[in-house]
Design a protein around this motif. Structure first.
Motif, PDB file in Angstrom:
ATOM      1  N   VAL A  79       4.595  21.011  -4.459  1.00  0.00           N
ATOM      2  CA  VAL A  79       5.335  22.254  -4.211  1.00  0.00           C
ATOM      3  C   VAL A  79       4.627  23.431  -4.889  1.00  0.00           C
ATOM      4  CG1 VAL A  79       7.508  23.462  -4.690  1.00  0.00           C
ATOM      5  CG2 VAL A  79       7.551  21.123  -3.807  1.00  0.00           C
ATOM      6  N   LEU A  80       4.275  23.258  -6.159  1.00  0.00           N
ATOM      7  CA  LEU A  80       3.598  24.334  -6.882  1.00  0.00           C
ATOM      8  C   LEU A  80       2.244  24.651  -6.245  1.00  0.00           C
ATOM      9  CD1 LEU A  80       3.619  26.271  -9.294  1.00  0.00           C
ATOM     10  CD2 LEU A  80       2.571  24.445 -10.658  1.00  0.00           C
TER      11      LEU A  80
ATOM     12  N   THR B 278      -8.480  15.790 -12.161  1.00  0.00           N
ATOM     13  CA  THR B 278      -9.025  16.556 -13.279  1.00  0.00           C
ATOM     14  C   THR B 278     -10.164  17.465 -12.831  1.00  0.00           C
ATOM     15  OG1 THR B 278      -8.416  14.771 -14.791  1.00  0.00           O
ATOM     16  CG2 THR B 278     -10.034  16.354 -15.581  1.00  0.00           C
ATOM     17  N   VAL B 279     -11.080  16.927 -12.039  1.00  0.00           N
ATOM     18  CA  VAL B 279     -12.205  17.729 -11.537  1.00  0.00           C
ATOM     19  C   VAL B 279     -11.681  18.874 -10.669  1.00  0.00           C
ATOM     20  CG1 VAL B 279     -14.185  17.685  -9.952  1.00  0.00           C
ATOM     21  CG2 VAL B 279     -13.930  15.912 -11.687  1.00  0.00           C
ATOM     22  N   SER B 280     -10.756  18.575  -9.767  1.00  0.00           N
ATOM     23  CA  SER B 280     -10.213  19.597  -8.869  1.00  0.00           C
ATOM     24  C   SER B 280      -9.454  20.667  -9.641  1.00  0.00           C
ATOM     25  CB  SER B 280      -9.286  18.957  -7.840  1.00  0.00           C
ATOM     26  OG  SER B 280      -9.980  18.024  -7.064  1.00  0.00           O
ATOM     27  N   ALA B 281      -8.661  20.256 -10.614  1.00  0.00           N
ATOM     28  CA  ALA B 281      -7.913  21.222 -11.426  1.00  0.00           C
ATOM     29  C   ALA B 281      -8.868  22.123 -12.191  1.00  0.00           C
ATOM     30  CB  ALA B 281      -6.974  20.492 -12.392  1.00  0.00           C
TER      31      ALA B 281
ATOM     32  N   LEU C  44      -2.405  20.644  -9.854  1.00  0.00           N
ATOM     33  CA  LEU C  44      -3.235  19.439  -9.907  1.00  0.00           C
ATOM     34  C   LEU C  44      -3.102  18.738 -11.259  1.00  0.00           C
ATOM     35  CD1 LEU C  44      -6.288  20.912  -8.036  1.00  0.00           C
ATOM     36  CD2 LEU C  44      -4.878  19.010  -7.241  1.00  0.00           C
ATOM     37  N   LEU C  45      -3.019  19.518 -12.327  1.00  0.00           N
ATOM     38  CA  LEU C  45      -2.801  18.912 -13.646  1.00  0.00           C
ATOM     39  C   LEU C  45      -1.421  18.270 -13.725  1.00  0.00           C
ATOM     40  CD1 LEU C  45      -4.385  21.613 -15.987  1.00  0.00           C
ATOM     41  CD2 LEU C  45      -5.305  19.345 -15.421  1.00  0.00           C
ATOM     42  N   LEU C  46      -0.447  18.894 -13.087  1.00  0.00           N
ATOM     43  CA  LEU C  46       0.910  18.366 -13.079  1.00  0.00           C
ATOM     44  C   LEU C  46       0.982  17.016 -12.362  1.00  0.00           C
ATOM     45  CD1 LEU C  46       3.852  19.059 -13.844  1.00  0.00           C
ATOM     46  CD2 LEU C  46       4.052  20.222 -11.647  1.00  0.00           C
TER      47      LEU C  46
ATOM     48  N   TRP D 220       5.908   7.889  -5.452  1.00  0.00           N
ATOM     49  CA  TRP D 220       5.454   9.077  -4.746  1.00  0.00           C
ATOM     50  C   TRP D 220       6.190  10.326  -5.207  1.00  0.00           C
ATOM     51  CZ3 TRP D 220       8.990  11.803  -1.915  1.00  0.00           C
ATOM     52  CH2 TRP D 220      10.169  11.147  -1.588  1.00  0.00           C
ATOM     53  N   GLU D 221       7.397  10.158  -5.732  1.00  0.00           N
ATOM     54  CA  GLU D 221       8.194  11.297  -6.176  1.00  0.00           C
ATOM     55  C   GLU D 221       7.504  12.069  -7.300  1.00  0.00           C
ATOM     56  OE1 GLU D 221       9.383   8.081  -6.962  1.00  0.00           O
ATOM     57  OE2 GLU D 221      10.290   7.707  -5.014  1.00  0.00           O
ATOM     58  N   HIS D 222       6.641  11.393  -8.040  1.00  0.00           N
ATOM     59  CA  HIS D 222       5.915  12.032  -9.141  1.00  0.00           C
ATOM     60  C   HIS D 222       5.094  13.225  -8.645  1.00  0.00           C
ATOM     61  CE1 HIS D 222       3.370  12.445 -12.709  1.00  0.00           C
ATOM     62  NE2 HIS D 222       2.342  12.458 -11.882  1.00  0.00           N
ATOM     63  N   PHE D 223       4.626  13.169  -7.412  1.00  0.00           N
ATOM     64  CA  PHE D 223       3.733  14.193  -6.876  1.00  0.00           C
ATOM     65  C   PHE D 223       4.472  15.422  -6.325  1.00  0.00           C
ATOM     66  CE2 PHE D 223       1.341  10.239  -6.595  1.00  0.00           C
ATOM     67  CZ  PHE D 223       0.181  10.598  -7.255  1.00  0.00           C
ATOM     68  N   ILE D 224       5.765  15.328  -6.097  1.00  0.00           N
ATOM     69  CA  ILE D 224       6.510  16.417  -5.455  1.00  0.00           C
ATOM     70  C   ILE D 224       6.387  17.746  -6.203  1.00  0.00           C
ATOM     71  CG2 ILE D 224       8.809  17.234  -4.788  1.00  0.00           C
ATOM     72  CD1 ILE D 224       9.439  14.361  -3.937  1.00  0.00           C
ATOM     73  N   PRO D 225       6.658  17.822  -7.516  1.00  0.00           N
ATOM     74  CA  PRO D 225       6.533  19.129  -8.189  1.00  0.00           C
ATOM     75  C   PRO D 225       5.133  19.732  -8.068  1.00  0.00           C
ATOM     76  CG  PRO D 225       7.664  17.558  -9.610  1.00  0.00           C
ATOM     77  CD  PRO D 225       7.145  16.790  -8.434  1.00  0.00           C
ATOM     78  N   GLY D 226       4.103  18.918  -8.218  1.00  0.00           N
ATOM     79  CA  GLY D 226       2.738  19.409  -8.096  1.00  0.00           C
ATOM     80  C   GLY D 226       2.420  19.877  -6.688  1.00  0.00           C
TER      81      GLY D 226
END
Length: 189
Positions: free
Chosen positions: A26-27, A144-147, A6-8, A18-24
């Motif tokens: 997947v993790l 931020t809250v969720s992380a 979530l921080l990522l 939308w590609e910005h969200f892919i690593p987060g």
């Protein structure tokens, strides 16, 4: 792993793709997948074998309640953030000040272009970036809250789940025989 994911996903702006969200994603998917088996085994491992079905059911029920409550709380938080930002941001635009709730509702629903079209043409260019910025600010707050909740939950799990709380593995008890000293089914042979 979910908290880190979530921080990522943070650091988004209006121009972020939308590609910005892919690593987060997947993790986060790996982290959520890794927690499922231990969560289920912990739920049934801390109770007597005879109550393991009940513990499994309670675990499943509270997981679903947690997901439902989480969606409701985060959705409400997003709505409050958008509404507050609109009311504060539109104070300097007298033509829009009375329409802040309507414009906030359109923005929350993803209809940002319609919200911008509702603005008088004299203020449209000055105000048109506000809904998008407010949406991203709301999203960053939710991440931020969720992380934070995920990280605190992970730390508490490490600290509060003790090996001493687990029950020893037990085999199911055999059904009682009809006749003392006779195994079930022996009378039929």
């Amino acid at each position: 792993m979910v908290g880190a994911a979530l921080l990522l996903m943070g650091g988004v702006t209006e121009s972020t793709g939308w590609e910005h969200f892919i690593p987060g994603l997947v993790l986060g998917g790996i982290g959520a997948g890794l927690v499922n088996p231990p969560l289920a085994s912990t739920a049934v491992g801390v109770v007597d074998f005879s109550r393991s079905g009940t513990a499994s059911g309670v675990n499943g029920t509270f997981r679903q309640l947690g997901v439902s409550a989480g969606v409701a709380v985060l959705g409400s938080t997003f709505a409050v953030i958008i509404g507050d930002r609109f009311r504060g941001g539109l104070g300097g635009v007298p033509e829009l000040a009375g329409r802040s709730d309507q414009l906030a509702a359109l923005t929350r629903g993803g209809e940002i272009d319609q919200a911008v079209r509702l603005a008088p043409s004299s203020t449209r260019t000055r105000w048109s970036t506000s809904p998008r910025q407010d949406s991203w600010t709301g999203l960053l707050s939710l991440l931020t809250v969720s992380a934070s909740l995920a990280l605190v939950g992970g730390v508490l799990s490490l600290l509060l789940i003790r090996p001493a709380d687990f029950q020893a593995a037990q085999a199911p008890k055999a059904p009682a025989a009809d006749t003392p000293g006779q195994s079930p089914g022996a009378a039929e042979s």
